[in-house]
Design an enzyme around this catalytic site. Structure first.
Site, PDB file in Angstrom:
ATOM      1  N   SER A 113       0.846  -1.192   0.000  1.00 17.43           N
ATOM      2  CA  SER A 113       0.000   0.000   0.000  1.00 17.43           C
ATOM      3  C   SER A 113       0.886   1.249   0.000  1.00 17.43           C
ATOM      4  CB  SER A 113      -0.950  -0.043   1.200  1.00 17.43           C
ATOM      5  OG  SER A 113      -2.023   0.852   1.047  1.00 17.43           O
ATOM      6  N   HIS A 247      -7.798  -5.824   0.074  1.00 19.49           N
ATOM      7  CA  HIS A 247      -6.596  -5.006   0.208  1.00 19.49           C
ATOM      8  C   HIS A 247      -5.551  -5.666   1.103  1.00 19.49           C
ATOM      9  CE1 HIS A 247      -4.296  -1.323  -0.131  1.00 19.49           C
ATOM     10  NE2 HIS A 247      -4.213  -1.232   1.188  1.00 19.49           N
TER      11      HIS A 247
END
Length: 269
Positions: A113, A247
Site C-alpha cells: 500500500s 486489500h
C-alpha cells in the site's frame, strides 16, 4: 490489539551490519532474526498506519540466506516519541541514508500500500546516490504512480479517516473504536494519509530494479490496469501476481506471498 494498526511492542535499537553494537541514531529498522552473512537483505515497508511488527513473522518463512529489515516509521511502536512524517521526501531521504551501511549485500525492497510508494522512491534514490539500485522491487496493494485515487481525507475529521481505514481493514476496529488506543494511532494514520495523498512522483520516474506487483483480486481501490501500469516504471523486467482476497490479501495468504517473493529473489538477488 490488531497487528495491522497498533503499538503492541517496542522497537529495539538495531546494530550496524557487522554487529558492532547499538547506534544512537533513530531506529529505522527492526531486525527480527539477524543473519551474520546473508546473501540478500529484504527491506519491508509497512502500509499507512502500519509498523515494523507487521513483518515480524516473515523471517521464519524466508530462506536462511535472506535477512529481513522491517522499516519502522516515526511516531509508532518504539518510535512513539519521534514526530510523524507526512511528506514523501522527508521520509524517503533518511531511509536511504540509514540503508547505506547495509549495502554490503544486495538489497530487495517490498512495500505494501503506501509502503509500495515509499519503497519505489527509496529504490530510485539508492540508485541515484550509489550508482547501483536494489536487486528487486516488490510492490503490493498499490496502483502505479499516477494511478492512485485522489482524495483529501487527511484534511477531514477523525471519523472520516477511521471510516476509510475500516473500509480497507475491518480488523483494525478494536484499536480504532477504543478511545485510548485510537489516541495513540491517529497521529500516524493522519500523517500517512497526508503523505500518500500529497505524493507527486516525478514524471516518467523509473528504477533499474525489476518490479513484481501483487494485489488482491477484490481490492476495492485497484483494478488490473492500475497494477499493470507499474510496467513502464522499471527498466528491467516486470511481472505480477493476483491473489484471492481484498486489500489485506497478504494476511491470509502470507505463506504463499513470501514463498513467491523468495522464489523471485533466488533468480534476481
Amino acid at each position: 490489539m490488531s497487528e495491522r494498526i497498533g503499538h503492541d511492542e517496542k522497537g529495539g535499537r538495531v546494530g550496524q551490519p557487522n554487529g558492532s553494537g547499538p547506534t544512537p541514531r533513530p531506529v529505522w529498522f527492526r531486525r527480527f532474526t539477524p543473519i551474520p552473512r546473508p546473501r540478500t537483505r529484504l527491506v519491508c515497508f509497512p502500509y499507512a498506519g502500519g509498523a515494523a511488527s507487521a513483518f515480524r513473522a516473515w523471517p521464519g518463512r524466508l530462506p536462511e540466506t535472506v535477512e529481513l529489515l522491517a522499516v519502522q516509521y516515526p511516531g509508532r511502536q518504539g518510535r512513539l516519541q519521534d514526530p510523524c512524517v507526512d511528506d514523501m521526501d522527508a521520509l524517503a531521504e533518511p531511509i536511504v541514508e540509514a540503508l547505506t551501511p547495509w549495502l554490503d549485500r544486495p538489497l530487495a525492497l517490498f512495500g505494501h500500500s503506501m509502503g509500495a510508494s515509499v519503497a519505489f522512491e527509496v529504490a530510485m534514490r539508492i540508485e541515484e546516490r550509489h550508482g547501483v539500485g536494489p536487486a528487486a522491487l516488490f510492490v503490493s496493494g498499490r496502483g502505479a504512480p499516477g494511478r492512485t485515487r485522489e482524495s483529501v481525507l487527511h484534511e477531514q475529521g477523525d471519523e472520516a479517516l477511521i471510516a476509510d481505514v475500516l473500509r480497507l481493514d475491518a480488523a483494525a476496529a478494536p484499536v480504532l473504536r477504543d478511545p485510548d488506543l485510537r489516541e495513540l494511532v491517529m497521529g500516524s494514520i493522519r500523517a500517512d494519509y497526508k503523505l500518500s495523498e500529497t505524493y507527486r512522483p516525478r514524471p516518467h520516474a523509473s528504477t533499474g530494479a525489476p518490479i513484481t506487483a501483487y494485489v488482491g483480486r477484490d481490492d476495492p481501490d485497484i483494478d488490473p490496469a492500475d497494477i499493470r501500469a507499474w510496467s513502464p516504471h522499471t527498466r528491467a523486467g516486470y511481472s505480477e501476481r493476483i491473489f484471492p482476497g481484498d486489500h489485506f490479501y497478504l494476511v491470509p495468504h502470507e505463506a504463499e506471498l513470501i514463498q513467491d517473493v523468495a522464489a523471485r529473489l533466488r533468480t534476481t538477488a
